[in-house]
Design a protein around this motif. Structure first.
Motif, short mmCIF file in Angstrom:
data_model
loop_
_atom_site.label_atom_id
_atom_site.label_comp_id
_atom_site.label_asym_id
_atom_site.label_seq_id
_atom_site.Cartn_x
_atom_site.Cartn_y
_atom_site.Cartn_z
N SER A 150 -8.29 7.47 -8.16
CA SER A 150 -9.10 8.32 -9.35
C SER A 150 -10.58 7.17 -9.34
N GLY A 151 -11.72 7.64 -9.85
CA GLY A 151 -12.81 6.56 -10.21
C GLY A 151 -12.27 6.14 -11.01
N GLY A 152 -12.36 6.50 -12.31
CA GLY A 152 -11.60 5.23 -13.74
C GLY A 152 -11.13 4.65 -13.26
N PHE A 153 -9.20 4.71 -12.48
CA PHE A 153 -8.95 4.34 -11.95
C PHE A 153 -9.02 2.75 -11.24
N SER A 154 -8.49 3.29 -9.90
CA SER A 154 -10.50 2.04 -9.13
C SER A 154 -10.54 1.44 -10.22
N THR A 155 -11.83 1.26 -10.63
CA THR A 155 -12.87 0.48 -11.34
C THR A 155 -12.57 0.30 -12.23
N ALA A 156 -11.48 0.35 -13.02
CA ALA A 156 -10.74 -0.78 -13.86
C ALA A 156 -9.85 -1.56 -14.05
N THR A 157 -9.22 -1.08 -12.29
CA THR A 157 -7.99 -2.07 -12.13
C THR A 157 -9.26 -3.17 -11.18
N LEU A 158 -10.19 -3.19 -10.48
CA LEU A 158 -10.65 -4.15 -9.81
C LEU A 158 -11.73 -5.23 -10.98
N ALA A 159 -12.11 -4.38 -12.59
CA ALA A 159 -12.73 -4.92 -13.16
C ALA A 159 -11.32 -5.83 -14.03
N PRO A 178 0.47 10.66 -12.41
CA PRO A 178 0.56 10.95 -11.13
C PRO A 178 -0.70 11.44 -10.31
N LYS A 179 -1.85 12.13 -10.51
CA LYS A 179 -2.59 13.13 -9.64
C LYS A 179 -4.00 11.62 -9.68
N ALA A 180 -3.54 10.15 -10.52
CA ALA A 180 -5.05 9.15 -10.00
C ALA A 180 -4.65 8.15 -9.55
N ALA A 181 -3.64 8.54 -8.23
CA ALA A 181 -3.22 7.79 -7.09
C ALA A 181 -2.71 8.21 -6.09
N GLY A 182 -3.40 8.27 -4.63
CA GLY A 182 -2.99 8.83 -3.59
C GLY A 182 -1.70 8.16 -2.87
N THR A 183 -1.76 8.77 -1.98
CA THR A 183 -0.27 7.58 -1.30
C THR A 183 -1.10 7.63 -0.02
N ARG A 184 -0.40 6.37 1.00
CA ARG A 184 -0.58 6.36 2.17
C ARG A 184 1.00 5.13 3.03
N PRO A 185 0.59 5.87 4.01
CA PRO A 185 1.48 5.74 5.27
C PRO A 185 1.89 4.20 5.18
N ALA A 186 3.35 3.95 5.21
CA ALA A 186 3.76 2.92 5.46
C ALA A 186 3.61 1.75 6.74
N GLY A 206 0.97 -1.01 0.24
CA GLY A 206 0.10 0.29 -0.11
C GLY A 206 0.88 1.62 -0.30
N HIS A 207 1.88 1.09 0.44
CA HIS A 207 2.71 2.68 0.42
C HIS A 207 3.71 3.03 -0.52
N ARG A 208 3.92 1.78 -1.47
CA ARG A 208 4.03 1.99 -2.77
C ARG A 208 3.23 2.94 -3.92
N ARG A 209 3.68 3.47 -4.53
CA ARG A 209 3.02 4.22 -6.20
C ARG A 209 1.84 3.52 -6.40
N GLY A 210 0.66 3.80 -6.22
CA GLY A 210 0.42 2.95 -6.96
C GLY A 210 -0.31 1.81 -5.64
N GLY A 211 0.02 1.21 -5.17
CA GLY A 211 0.39 0.24 -4.24
C GLY A 211 -1.01 -0.19 -3.67
N VAL A 212 -2.10 0.86 -3.46
CA VAL A 212 -3.15 0.17 -3.16
C VAL A 212 -3.89 -0.56 -4.08
#
Length: 438
Positions: free
Chosen positions: A140-149, A205-213, A95-101
């Motif tokens: 982002s919504g589109g990136f999230s839904t595409a990933t899960l699909a 880069p704006k399509a994904a946020g970050t979270r702490p390790a 999760g802490h990586r870029r796009g990790g979630v």
């Protein structure tokens, strides 16, 4: 009209019925009935005899009992919360990586696919768990839904897979060998999606946020919570390959084990048990009705001589085996956008498999059949996320009404590109698919 002409005319009739929203099982059954009736010169007696014999021979097959058992295993896993443990474990490490979630969502889909042989169930279940987390950390919504699909498609590729069971029955192949052959392509699919996510977040880069390790101790605690999934997978799949039990027995052990884990964990109550049994019964009935309809239709096609005619025609034309294979895979890619994977397999494999079997790919007949089955499964899987009619896209859209479908389309193209690269790789190097069999 000759039997061959009847067989060819049945295709457009069937497609028209499907596009008019007739259930695919009913459409195939009616086409089979009509074909048998006209082929027999309007005599209903052979058709009535076929109705009796086909129903008995189809549902008395011992191999078909594997389907409700794997479906029940998936139902227990879906309703008892195992998907949440898988996602939390993957998220704690990635999760802490870029796009990790998003990567964690794909990893959890792969893990859940190991105990649930349905793409749509995997996509729907993981969406409930992962979508809130993806939104929470600014994806982002589109990136999230595409990933899960895309992640949901791993449900029908990573063993155990209901679709592979159907293919094995249709082509009379060994189910355990097909499961083994699907393992490496399934891992490649998950890795390909993770690489795709990494590329996407660098381009957007704006399509994904970050979270702490997460602290290492917490990571291992989350990993320990996934032990039921790991135990069930290794007992079922490992037991099949080590010869402890047959695939059918393994499916029953997997269903019982998943139910026992859900009971011990407190997730299984009377309501969950009732919903699991009802869900299994409904899905099994739907699948079996499609199988029965396909049995009538494919019996008529065999009687008309269409599969053998097509195989002989392709061989006499002198086409390259790879060219024929590429055309067939392209057909699956296009029509996979319009039809569900089970219907596609039941409708087309009896026609295309004799064609492929007649070609010389420099391998044994068994290896060709297994290699072709995995390729077909992958390409049908790609159709599930290919715009504009990919079924997984609509499943995910119902879970996230706030995201416009166009945004999902834009992001999912990256995952489709990953799938196409994987298909090309597996076509060019069959040894990747067949490596564990050797």
């Amino acid at each position: 009209m000759s039997g061959l002409e009847l067989g060819f005319w049945s295709f457009p009739v069937l497609l028209i019925m499907v596009f008019l929203r007739a259930p695919i099982g009913l459409a195939m059954m009616l086409c089979g009935f009509g074909g048998w009736y006209f082929f027999m010169g309007g005599n209903p007696t052979p058709l009535l005899a076929k109705l009796k014999s086909e129903t008995y021979t189809t549902f008395s097959s011992y191999s078909l009992s594997i389907i409700p058992m794997f479906l029940l295993m998936g139902q227990f896993a879906t309703l008892s919360g195992m998907s949440s443990a898988l996602f939390k474990a993957a998220e704690s490490f990635l999760g802490h990586r870029r796009g990790g979630v998003a990567m964690a969502a794909v990893g959890a889909c792969a893990g859940f696919g190991a105990i649930c042989g349905s793409s749509l169930a995997t996509a729907a279940t993981m969406s409930k768990v992962a979508l809130p987390e993806l939104r929470r950390y600014g994806y982002s919504g589109g990136f999230s839904t595409a990933t899960l699909a895309a992640g949901g498609t791993l449900g029908i590729l990573i063993p155990p897979s209901v679709i592979l069971v159907i293919y094995a029955i249709l082509t009379e192949q060994n189910i355990a060998k097909l499961f083994l052959a699907a393992f490496i392509p399934g891992i490649l699919a998950a890795l390909g999606y993770i690489i795709t996510i990494s590329i996407y977040v660098r381009l957007n880069p704006k399509a994904a946020g970050t979270r702490p390790a997460v602290p290492m101790a917490e990571r291992f605690r989350a990993l320990a919570d996934t032990w039921p999934v790991l135990v069930i997978f290794f007992v079922v799949v490992g037991g099949i390959y080590l010869g402890w039990f047959t695939p059918t027995e393994g499916s029953a052990i997997g269903a019982a084990g998943t139910g026992l884990v859900a009971l011990v964990s407190g997730s299984l109550n009377w309501a969950v048990l009732r919903d699991s049994l009802l869900g299994t019964a409904k899905t099994t009935a739907m699948i079996f009705f499609i199988v029965l309809g396909a049995g009538f239709y494919n019996g008529f096609l065999a009687l008309s001589g269409v599969p053998q005619f097509m195989a002989d025609w392709v061989v006499t034309q002198g086409f390259s085996p790879l060219l024929v294979l590429s055309i067939i895979l392209l057909f699956y890619l296009i029509f996979g956008c319009l039809m569900d994977s089970l219907s596609m397999i039941l409708l087309t494999v009896p026609i295309f498999f004799p064609v492929i079997s007649a070609m010389d790919f420099g391998m044994s007949a068994e290896h060709v059949a297994i290699w072709f089955g995995i390729l077909v499964l992958i390409v049908v899987e790609v159709g599930l996320i290919t715009p504009p009619v990919g079924m997984n896209l609509f499943i995910i859209n119902t879970m996230d009404r706030e995201t416009p479908m166009t945004e999902t389309y834009k992001a999912v193209i990256y995952f489709v590109g990953s799938d196409i690269v994987r298909v090309i790789l597996l076509v060019a190097f069959p040894g990747i698919t067949l490596f564990l069999l050797s």
